[in-house]
Write a protein that holds these residues in place. Sequence first.
Motif, PDB file in Angstrom:
ATOM      1  N   TYR A   1      40.725  38.977  48.327  1.00  0.00           N
ATOM      2  CA  TYR A   1      40.213  38.417  47.068  1.00  0.00           C
ATOM      3  C   TYR A   1      40.672  39.262  45.888  1.00  0.00           C
ATOM      4  O   TYR A   1      41.064  38.736  44.836  1.00  0.00           O
ATOM      5  CB  TYR A   1      38.691  38.363  47.104  1.00  0.00           C
ATOM      6  N   ASN A   2      40.609  40.596  46.069  1.00  0.00           N
ATOM      7  CA  ASN A   2      41.072  41.488  45.004  1.00  0.00           C
ATOM      8  C   ASN A   2      42.552  41.275  44.703  1.00  0.00           C
ATOM      9  O   ASN A   2      42.995  41.405  43.549  1.00  0.00           O
ATOM     10  CB  ASN A   2      40.839  42.943  45.392  1.00  0.00           C
TER      11      ASN A   2
ATOM     12  N   SER B   1      39.693  32.273  48.353  1.00  0.00           N
ATOM     13  CA  SER B   1      38.357  31.735  48.588  1.00  0.00           C
ATOM     14  C   SER B   1      38.386  30.480  49.440  1.00  0.00           C
ATOM     15  O   SER B   1      39.435  29.965  49.804  1.00  0.00           O
ATOM     16  CB  SER B   1      37.682  31.427  47.248  1.00  0.00           C
TER      17      SER B   1
ATOM     18  N   TYR C   1      44.445  38.334  45.623  1.00  0.00           N
ATOM     19  CA  TYR C   1      44.841  36.952  45.328  1.00  0.00           C
ATOM     20  C   TYR C   1      43.842  36.183  44.474  1.00  0.00           C
ATOM     21  O   TYR C   1      44.104  35.032  44.104  1.00  0.00           O
ATOM     22  CB  TYR C   1      45.059  36.182  46.635  1.00  0.00           C
ATOM     23  N   GLY C   2      42.707  36.761  44.185  1.00  0.00           N
ATOM     24  CA  GLY C   2      41.711  36.083  43.365  1.00  0.00           C
ATOM     25  C   GLY C   2      41.168  34.842  44.051  1.00  0.00           C
ATOM     26  O   GLY C   2      40.886  34.846  45.242  1.00  0.00           O
ATOM     27  N   GLU C   3      41.068  33.721  43.304  1.00  0.00           N
ATOM     28  CA  GLU C   3      40.480  32.497  43.823  1.00  0.00           C
ATOM     29  C   GLU C   3      41.269  31.912  44.985  1.00  0.00           C
ATOM     30  O   GLU C   3      40.742  31.151  45.789  1.00  0.00           O
ATOM     31  CB  GLU C   3      40.372  31.447  42.695  1.00  0.00           C
TER      32      GLU C   3
ATOM     33  N   LYS D   1      47.379  46.544  42.032  1.00  0.00           N
ATOM     34  CA  LYS D   1      47.934  45.579  42.981  1.00  0.00           C
ATOM     35  C   LYS D   1      48.515  46.291  44.207  1.00  0.00           C
ATOM     36  O   LYS D   1      48.347  45.835  45.346  1.00  0.00           O
ATOM     37  CB  LYS D   1      49.002  44.740  42.307  1.00  0.00           C
TER      38      LYS D   1
END
Length: 402
Positions: A385-386, A393, A388-390, A351
């Motif tokens: 994206y790495n 998007s 916060y993920g979705e 992170k």
Amino acid sequence: MKKMMIMAMMFVASATTFAADSDALKAIKKAKNYAEAAQLIKNAQLANDQEKADAYNKLVDLAMDKVSKETGTIAKNVAVAQLGTGTVEAYDTLGLADAICDAINAAVECNKYDQLPNAKGKVAPRFAKKNADRIWVVRSNLINIGQDEASKGNNDNVLKYWGAFVDSSVDPLFAEQNHEAEKAFFGQVAYFAGRYAFEAKDMERANKYLDIAMKDPEQKDEALNYKIFAAGSDLKSKADSLQYVEQLKTLYAEHPENDIILDKLFTTYGGMNDKAAQTALLDNHLQKYPTNSIALANKGMMAINNNDAAEGAKWLKKATEANPENAVIQFYLGVCLNAQGAEADDATQRKSFFQEAVKAFDKAKEIDPNKDQVNWGYNRYQAYYNLYGEDASETKQAELDK
């Protein structure tokens, strides 16, 4: 009797000192125009250096006759315009410029012989001051006429006129003239003369004029950068590359603070696949200039090429500390941090890498919002994206790509 002998000796000495002109020199002095005199000089067997000086001085006289005729017409036209009476007359613009160039060339050649010892072993120039004075006052015409020829695309004439202007300024014949008035623009004329010489593929003159321009503080960097470009513009073989490297090394030794030379030398070594030379160059430079952002960044780029993201990030962080406003360095720092995050096993550490990567990409976007220097869009989204993920998007992606 004694008095007569003394007079006879004086007559002999006078006859020796003031020997009659050779037939070749007499013919040259009778010439009616520059072309005729120049041809006679070319074919003549002149008796000594003094006669050669005389002959070339005749060329100066004939060239200056043409100059005087045309500048006289210009002066009359100015008077007509000011007084509102009389008729404006046409004058030979290119003829004037060519005659000034002829006068300069002939005067320089005349001075070469005029400065040599005479029969008594003494240096007693007869023509230097007169020729320098009368030519100097008309040289400025070469600037304006050259500018006009540049607007017409007559590049050969531009090089001829501006080259003659620069050449005369640095020739010893004109050393005692007042150069102060042309200081404001002389370096710029020399710079463009160098560019025109390069376009004419005359590298000897191009380097000469660019070197002269580099003595002007306002033209130094631009002239140096163009010299680097010109030297590396036509490399066709390994021998050419090696010669170019030697030129860059010389320039680097003379201007070690110039980042463009440093970067060009580094890149050229890279093109030759000489990584050892690249490393030595950067290491030696950083010993002298430990906070130089270009050297630090190139150390980082070498690490990236070796697929070593950690090493790359180490050097690129130092580069951003030295120069935080470089979008390209910020971008590649982000790339390295992203790669480190992807390889990290520990979630907290992963992170942290992604957070740093986001900061670097955001800074690249801030510096270069239109992506003129580097296309940060996809890599920046990937870092988000790495992290916060979705949540990074769809609408977030559109926002990030702006």
